[in-house]
Design a protein around this motif. Structure first.
Motif, PDB file in Angstrom:
ATOM      1  N   PHE A  74       0.821  -1.347   0.042  1.00  0.00           N
ATOM      2  CA  PHE A  74       0.005  -0.233  -0.172  1.00  0.00           C
ATOM      3  C   PHE A  74       0.849   1.079  -0.117  1.00  0.00           C
ATOM      4  N   ARG A  75       0.447   2.258  -0.848  1.00  0.00           N
ATOM      5  CA  ARG A  75       1.104   3.652  -0.793  1.00  0.00           C
ATOM      6  C   ARG A  75      -0.131   4.729  -0.534  1.00  0.00           C
ATOM      7  N   ARG A  76       0.144   5.200   0.522  1.00  0.00           N
ATOM      8  CA  ARG A  76      -0.829   6.369   0.676  1.00  0.00           C
ATOM      9  C   ARG A  76      -0.822   7.514   0.024  1.00  0.00           C
ATOM     10  N   LYS A  77      -1.742   8.213  -0.626  1.00  0.00           N
ATOM     11  CA  LYS A  77      -1.772   9.336  -1.204  1.00  0.00           C
ATOM     12  C   LYS A  77      -1.746  10.492  -0.361  1.00  0.00           C
ATOM     13  N   PRO A  78      -0.858  11.627  -0.837  1.00  0.00           N
ATOM     14  CA  PRO A  78      -0.853  12.412   0.061  1.00  0.00           C
ATOM     15  C   PRO A  78      -2.156  13.331   0.142  1.00  0.00           C
ATOM     16  N   ILE A  79      -3.104  13.256  -0.852  1.00  0.00           N
ATOM     17  CA  ILE A  79      -4.157  14.124  -1.361  1.00  0.00           C
ATOM     18  C   ILE A  79      -5.184  13.380  -1.952  1.00  0.00           C
ATOM     19  N   THR A  80      -6.518  13.209  -1.795  1.00  0.00           N
ATOM     20  CA  THR A  80      -7.278  12.568  -2.399  1.00  0.00           C
ATOM     21  C   THR A  80      -8.624  13.450  -2.621  1.00  0.00           C
ATOM     22  N   VAL A  81      -9.111  13.971  -3.639  1.00  0.00           N
ATOM     23  CA  VAL A  81     -10.302  14.613  -3.894  1.00  0.00           C
ATOM     24  C   VAL A  81     -11.554  13.968  -4.228  1.00  0.00           C
ATOM     25  N   LEU A  82     -12.642  14.063  -3.453  1.00  0.00           N
ATOM     26  CA  LEU A  82     -13.755  13.238  -3.732  1.00  0.00           C
ATOM     27  C   LEU A  82     -14.989  14.089  -3.893  1.00  0.00           C
ATOM     28  N   PRO A  83     -15.231  14.215  -5.224  1.00  0.00           N
ATOM     29  CA  PRO A  83     -16.920  15.039  -5.339  1.00  0.00           C
ATOM     30  C   PRO A  83     -17.974  14.479  -4.506  1.00  0.00           C
ATOM     31  N   VAL A  84     -18.659  15.170  -4.070  1.00  0.00           N
ATOM     32  CA  VAL A  84     -19.902  14.569  -3.507  1.00  0.00           C
ATOM     33  C   VAL A  84     -21.137  15.074  -3.858  1.00  0.00           C
ATOM     34  N   PRO A  85     -22.058  14.180  -3.952  1.00  0.00           N
ATOM     35  CA  PRO A  85     -23.602  14.816  -4.161  1.00  0.00           C
ATOM     36  C   PRO A  85     -23.948  15.894  -3.250  1.00  0.00           C
ATOM     37  N   PRO A  86     -24.480  16.948  -3.699  1.00  0.00           N
ATOM     38  CA  PRO A  86     -24.904  18.275  -2.890  1.00  0.00           C
ATOM     39  C   PRO A  86     -25.734  17.828  -1.591  1.00  0.00           C
ATOM     40  N   ASP A  87     -26.498  16.958  -1.813  1.00  0.00           N
ATOM     41  CA  ASP A  87     -27.447  16.435  -0.721  1.00  0.00           C
ATOM     42  C   ASP A  87     -26.518  15.680   0.592  1.00  0.00           C
ATOM     43  N   LEU A  88     -25.582  14.847  -0.068  1.00  0.00           N
ATOM     44  CA  LEU A  88     -24.712  13.995   0.853  1.00  0.00           C
ATOM     45  C   LEU A  88     -23.649  14.829   1.619  1.00  0.00           C
ATOM     46  N   PHE A  89     -23.091  15.847   0.650  1.00  0.00           N
ATOM     47  CA  PHE A  89     -22.211  17.012   1.210  1.00  0.00           C
ATOM     48  C   PHE A  89     -22.818  17.845   2.550  1.00  0.00           C
ATOM     49  N   ASP A  90     -24.045  18.202   2.236  1.00  0.00           N
ATOM     50  CA  ASP A  90     -24.700  19.083   3.168  1.00  0.00           C
ATOM     51  C   ASP A  90     -25.030  18.073   4.752  1.00  0.00           C
ATOM     52  N   VAL A  91     -25.192  16.577   4.412  1.00  0.00           N
ATOM     53  CA  VAL A  91     -25.379  15.792   5.605  1.00  0.00           C
ATOM     54  C   VAL A  91     -24.097  15.621   6.322  1.00  0.00           C
ATOM     55  N   SER A  92     -23.045  15.448   5.514  1.00  0.00           N
ATOM     56  CA  SER A  92     -21.620  15.466   6.275  1.00  0.00           C
ATOM     57  C   SER A  92     -21.250  16.555   7.011  1.00  0.00           C
ATOM     58  N   ARG A  93     -21.688  17.838   6.154  1.00  0.00           N
ATOM     59  CA  ARG A  93     -21.376  18.787   7.041  1.00  0.00           C
ATOM     60  C   ARG A  93     -22.103  19.325   8.214  1.00  0.00           C
ATOM     61  N   ARG A  94     -23.528  18.805   8.131  1.00  0.00           N
ATOM     62  CA  ARG A  94     -24.037  18.996   9.483  1.00  0.00           C
ATOM     63  C   ARG A  94     -23.510  17.953  10.603  1.00  0.00           C
ATOM     64  N   LEU A  95     -23.220  16.782  10.030  1.00  0.00           N
ATOM     65  CA  LEU A  95     -22.855  15.882  11.092  1.00  0.00           C
ATOM     66  C   LEU A  95     -21.624  16.265  11.944  1.00  0.00           C
ATOM     67  N   GLY A  96     -20.587  16.921  11.016  1.00  0.00           N
ATOM     68  CA  GLY A  96     -19.468  17.364  11.408  1.00  0.00           C
ATOM     69  C   GLY A  96     -19.607  18.540  12.494  1.00  0.00           C
ATOM     70  N   ASN A  97     -20.786  19.228  12.738  1.00  0.00           N
ATOM     71  CA  ASN A  97     -20.962  20.217  13.699  1.00  0.00           C
ATOM     72  C   ASN A  97     -21.580  19.534  15.050  1.00  0.00           C
ATOM     73  N   VAL A  98     -21.933  18.160  14.850  1.00  0.00           N
ATOM     74  CA  VAL A  98     -22.851  17.718  15.890  1.00  0.00           C
ATOM     75  C   VAL A  98     -21.760  16.455  16.583  1.00  0.00           C
ATOM     76  N   ASP A  99     -21.518  15.468  15.525  1.00  0.00           N
ATOM     77  CA  ASP A  99     -20.831  14.254  16.069  1.00  0.00           C
ATOM     78  C   ASP A  99     -19.762  13.912  15.198  1.00  0.00           C
ATOM     79  N   ARG A 100     -18.492  14.292  15.344  1.00  0.00           N
ATOM     80  CA  ARG A 100     -17.305  13.866  14.675  1.00  0.00           C
ATOM     81  C   ARG A 100     -17.282  12.520  14.205  1.00  0.00           C
ATOM     82  N   GLY A 101     -17.407  11.498  15.059  1.00  0.00           N
ATOM     83  CA  GLY A 101     -17.174  10.280  14.948  1.00  0.00           C
ATOM     84  C   GLY A 101     -18.237   9.584  13.848  1.00  0.00           C
ATOM     85  N   LEU A 102     -19.518  10.097  13.804  1.00  0.00           N
ATOM     86  CA  LEU A 102     -20.517   9.683  13.165  1.00  0.00           C
ATOM     87  C   LEU A 102     -20.339  10.291  11.586  1.00  0.00           C
ATOM     88  N   MET A 103     -19.659  11.522  11.453  1.00  0.00           N
ATOM     89  CA  MET A 103     -19.491  12.087  10.382  1.00  0.00           C
ATOM     90  C   MET A 103     -18.230  11.424   9.564  1.00  0.00           C
TER      91      MET A 103
END
Length: 233
Positions: A74-103
């Motif tokens: 395995f060779r770890r990449k220093p950066i990985t960019v993942l486009p996310v559908p807007p609705d999933l992105f918004d859920v991820s962001r809200r989770l980050g403000n509430v529960d980091r582990g769940l996010m």
């Protein structure tokens, strides 16, 4: 020691990593090394840093979705960019403000759906070398032991044990153990009919009074009141 940052970009942005600049479109999640910096402060983004301990907890929860055999080193990449559908992105962001582990769980499961071989290898890269340590700590986290007892059982000095927790979890041994015990107590309060006194002892607290005071400082509710109002359900 922080092992990875998740940067959630609502608007287009650029990040500098190891001498190279990378672009991220709007609604992107970027996995980067800790030394990565965002180029330009006008972007709308959130940064979440995670330690080895966070990934160990993640592994325990989603191990059945992770590949266990790999065809090449395995060779770890220093950066990985993942486009996310807007609705999933918004859920991820809200989770980050509430529960980091769940996010983290939510995002990583999405990552696995995009590239299971790579992200399975990445997760193993973070946790395999420390599985024995993590498993021991998790198995014994509710024991009513002092930090000195944990250090003695592991054959470590208190200072070295605290250094390991700081490195793997970003907090002291005492802080991590207290948080784990309080989380478990909260689960039992909301999910069972056990007596509060029994929950206190099951979660490593030597007295009901100490448990109640500590629980109230953490959650702003006393145990009985939380159960009565079903806070968090």
């Amino acid at each position: 020691m922080i092992v990875v940052q998740f940067i959630l970009f609502k608007s287009p942005a650029r990040v500098a990593c190891r001498g190279a600049v990378h672009s991220a479109e709007s609604n992107s999640i970027v996995l980067v090394d800790p030394e990565t910096v965002v180029v330009g402060a006008e972007s709308d983004y959130d940064v979440h840093a995670f330690h080895v301990g966070d990934f160990q907890e993640l592994y325990r929860e989603i191990s059945d979705q992770v590949e266990s055999t790999f065809a090449a080193p395995f060779r770890r990449k220093p950066i990985t960019v993942l486009p996310v559908p807007p609705d999933l992105f918004d859920v991820s962001r809200r989770l980050g403000n509430v529960d980091r582990g769940l996010m983290l769980r939510f995002i990583f499961i999405y990552c696995l759906s995009i590239n299971r071989p790579y992200f399975s290898s990445l997760l193993h890269h973070f946790v395999d070398g420390s599985l024995e340590f993590f498993d021991y700590i998790e198995r014994n986290s509710l024991n009513p032991w002092s930090v000195e007892t944990y250090a003695r059982e592991l054959g470590l000095s208190i200072r070295l044990l605290n250094d390991m927790f700081q490195d793997k979890y970003g907090v002291s041994t005492k802080h991590w153990l207290l948080e784990r015990r309080l989380q478990r107590a909260r689960e039992l309060l909301l999910g069972t009919s056990k007596k509060v006194t029994d929950i206190a002892h099951e979660c490593g607290f030597n007295s009901h009074a100490h448990f109640s005071d500590t629980f109230r400082r953490r959650y702003k509710y006393c145990p009985r009141k939380m159960r009565q109002d079903r806070v968090g359900i």
